[in-house]
Design an enzyme around this catalytic site. Sequence first.
Site, PDB file in Angstrom:
ATOM      1  N   SER A   7      18.690  44.355 -14.423  1.00  0.00           N
ATOM      2  CA  SER A   7      18.157  45.880 -14.239  1.00  0.00           C
ATOM      3  C   SER A   7      16.482  44.856 -14.193  1.00  0.00           C
ATOM      4  O   SER A   7      16.170  44.512 -14.539  1.00  0.00           O
ATOM      5  CB  SER A   7      18.154  46.253 -15.548  1.00  0.00           C
ATOM      6  OG  SER A   7      16.794  47.264 -16.234  1.00  0.00           O
ATOM      7  N   HIS A  32      20.417  47.043 -11.196  1.00  0.00           N
ATOM      8  CA  HIS A  32      20.445  48.520 -11.794  1.00  0.00           C
ATOM      9  C   HIS A  32      18.369  49.057 -11.702  1.00  0.00           C
ATOM     10  O   HIS A  32      17.998  48.189 -12.615  1.00  0.00           O
ATOM     11  CB  HIS A  32      21.009  48.119 -13.524  1.00  0.00           C
ATOM     12  CG  HIS A  32      20.840  48.912 -14.314  1.00  0.00           C
ATOM     13  ND1 HIS A  32      21.452  49.990 -14.388  1.00  0.00           N
ATOM     14  CD2 HIS A  32      19.377  49.536 -14.884  1.00  0.00           C
ATOM     15  CE1 HIS A  32      21.470  51.187 -15.664  1.00  0.00           C
ATOM     16  NE2 HIS A  32      20.168  50.932 -16.043  1.00  0.00           N
ATOM     17  N   ASP A  34      15.855  51.480 -13.069  1.00  0.00           N
ATOM     18  CA  ASP A  34      15.332  52.082 -14.388  1.00  0.00           C
ATOM     19  C   ASP A  34      14.537  52.938 -14.159  1.00  0.00           C
ATOM     20  O   ASP A  34      13.284  53.264 -13.973  1.00  0.00           O
ATOM     21  CB  ASP A  34      14.941  51.678 -15.878  1.00  0.00           C
ATOM     22  CG  ASP A  34      16.278  50.510 -16.203  1.00  0.00           C
ATOM     23  OD1 ASP A  34      17.017  51.660 -16.281  1.00  0.00           O
ATOM     24  OD2 ASP A  34      16.397  49.536 -16.433  1.00  0.00           O
ATOM     25  N   MET A  36      11.563  56.184 -15.087  1.00  0.00           N
ATOM     26  CA  MET A  36      11.771  56.525 -16.603  1.00  0.00           C
ATOM     27  C   MET A  36      10.706  57.829 -16.416  1.00  0.00           C
ATOM     28  O   MET A  36       9.618  57.506 -15.672  1.00  0.00           O
ATOM     29  CB  MET A  36      10.582  55.386 -17.391  1.00  0.00           C
ATOM     30  CG  MET A  36      12.123  54.380 -18.287  1.00  0.00           C
ATOM     31  SD  MET A  36      11.156  53.486 -19.073  1.00  0.00           S
ATOM     32  CE  MET A  36      12.989  52.882 -19.040  1.00  0.00           C
ATOM     33  N   HIS A  65      19.849  54.811 -12.897  1.00  0.00           N
ATOM     34  CA  HIS A  65      19.646  55.301 -14.833  1.00  0.00           C
ATOM     35  C   HIS A  65      18.337  55.919 -14.262  1.00  0.00           C
ATOM     36  O   HIS A  65      17.382  55.545 -14.253  1.00  0.00           O
ATOM     37  CB  HIS A  65      19.737  54.048 -15.603  1.00  0.00           C
ATOM     38  CG  HIS A  65      19.432  54.406 -16.800  1.00  0.00           C
ATOM     39  ND1 HIS A  65      19.969  53.491 -17.738  1.00  0.00           N
ATOM     40  CD2 HIS A  65      19.712  55.651 -17.563  1.00  0.00           C
ATOM     41  CE1 HIS A  65      19.291  54.314 -18.813  1.00  0.00           C
ATOM     42  NE2 HIS A  65      19.881  55.400 -18.563  1.00  0.00           N
ATOM     43  N   MET A  67      16.273  58.745 -16.519  1.00  0.00           N
ATOM     44  CA  MET A  67      15.772  58.603 -17.811  1.00  0.00           C
ATOM     45  C   MET A  67      14.246  59.934 -17.842  1.00  0.00           C
ATOM     46  O   MET A  67      13.118  59.828 -18.200  1.00  0.00           O
ATOM     47  CB  MET A  67      15.432  57.174 -18.482  1.00  0.00           C
ATOM     48  CG  MET A  67      16.752  56.166 -18.940  1.00  0.00           C
ATOM     49  SD  MET A  67      16.140  54.432 -19.826  1.00  0.00           S
ATOM     50  CE  MET A  67      15.787  54.338 -17.217  1.00  0.00           C
ATOM     51  N   MET A 136      24.155  53.703 -23.846  1.00  0.00           N
ATOM     52  CA  MET A 136      23.370  53.127 -24.597  1.00  0.00           C
ATOM     53  C   MET A 136      23.257  52.031 -25.372  1.00  0.00           C
ATOM     54  O   MET A 136      23.623  53.175 -26.462  1.00  0.00           O
ATOM     55  CB  MET A 136      21.813  53.953 -24.767  1.00  0.00           C
ATOM     56  CG  MET A 136      21.069  54.319 -23.022  1.00  0.00           C
ATOM     57  SD  MET A 136      20.762  53.565 -21.647  1.00  0.00           S
ATOM     58  CE  MET A 136      19.848  52.522 -22.703  1.00  0.00           C
ATOM     59  N   ASP A 174      24.281  49.465 -21.834  1.00  0.00           N
ATOM     60  CA  ASP A 174      22.622  48.738 -21.134  1.00  0.00           C
ATOM     61  C   ASP A 174      21.876  49.190 -21.927  1.00  0.00           C
ATOM     62  O   ASP A 174      21.700  49.760 -23.031  1.00  0.00           O
ATOM     63  CB  ASP A 174      22.776  49.984 -20.711  1.00  0.00           C
ATOM     64  CG  ASP A 174      21.121  50.237 -19.713  1.00  0.00           C
ATOM     65  OD1 ASP A 174      20.314  49.294 -20.185  1.00  0.00           O
ATOM     66  OD2 ASP A 174      20.628  50.990 -19.383  1.00  0.00           O
TER      67      ASP A 174
END
Length: 215
Positions: A7, A32, A34, A36, A65, A67, A136, A174
């Site tokens: 990540s 990966h 992320d 957010m 990913h 979020m 998760m 994850d």
Amino acid sequence: MAEIAPSILAADFANLQRDIEMINSSSADYIHVDIMDGMFVPNISFGIPVCQAISKHARKPLDVHLMIEQPDRYLLDFKKAGASGLTVHYEACPHLHRTIQHIKEVGATAGVALNPHTPVEVLSEVLGDLDLVLIMSVNPGFGGQKFIENTYKKIAQLSSLREKSGYTFKIEVDGGVNLDNAPLLVREGVDILVAGSFVFSSTEPLETISLLKNT
Ligand code: DX5
Ligand code: ZN
């Protein structure tokens, strides 16, 4: 043997290119990424231009990913910014079936993530449409959190649903993944391990990635 997705959230953002090149030269299978939004999760990470910059140097597929709330608004943008797979949160998608079709329309592989409190059964009607289910093992929003032990049970349940149905989606986990929990996760049916701080806080990240891969 698992696939590994380091990540980038745990990388040094002032040295992103260096850290991406480390992943390029490793035995990792994905990067990966992320995203957010400060709404679905309390934290803000980075957005489309940074994803594009990562993609410029990456030689591994980007596992993005999301979020974020209302992810449909940005699926095409992230695909154009280099995403290979797009994972949305079940908890953020009231019209999940439509969102999954939308991910496929933009040309990415389709994943759905489940928060720690969400049971795997909620996905029963869409499992046949999915390329990936992301379990998760921490509450999303931050790297470096403690692995939630109940995750093993959820992985086992999902893995048995997959076996019974004959579907082919991959199972990804994850949050808080390390060499203590990876072997059991893989034994319960995990295909892809995401690891952030465990990889980037290691003095030998290449070795750490290959040890995780060979669990
Ligand atoms: C958490 C993110 C994770 C995070 C994992 O909200 O989705 O991908 O980067 O970091 P570690 O491995 O440090 O728990
Ligand atoms: Zn993640």
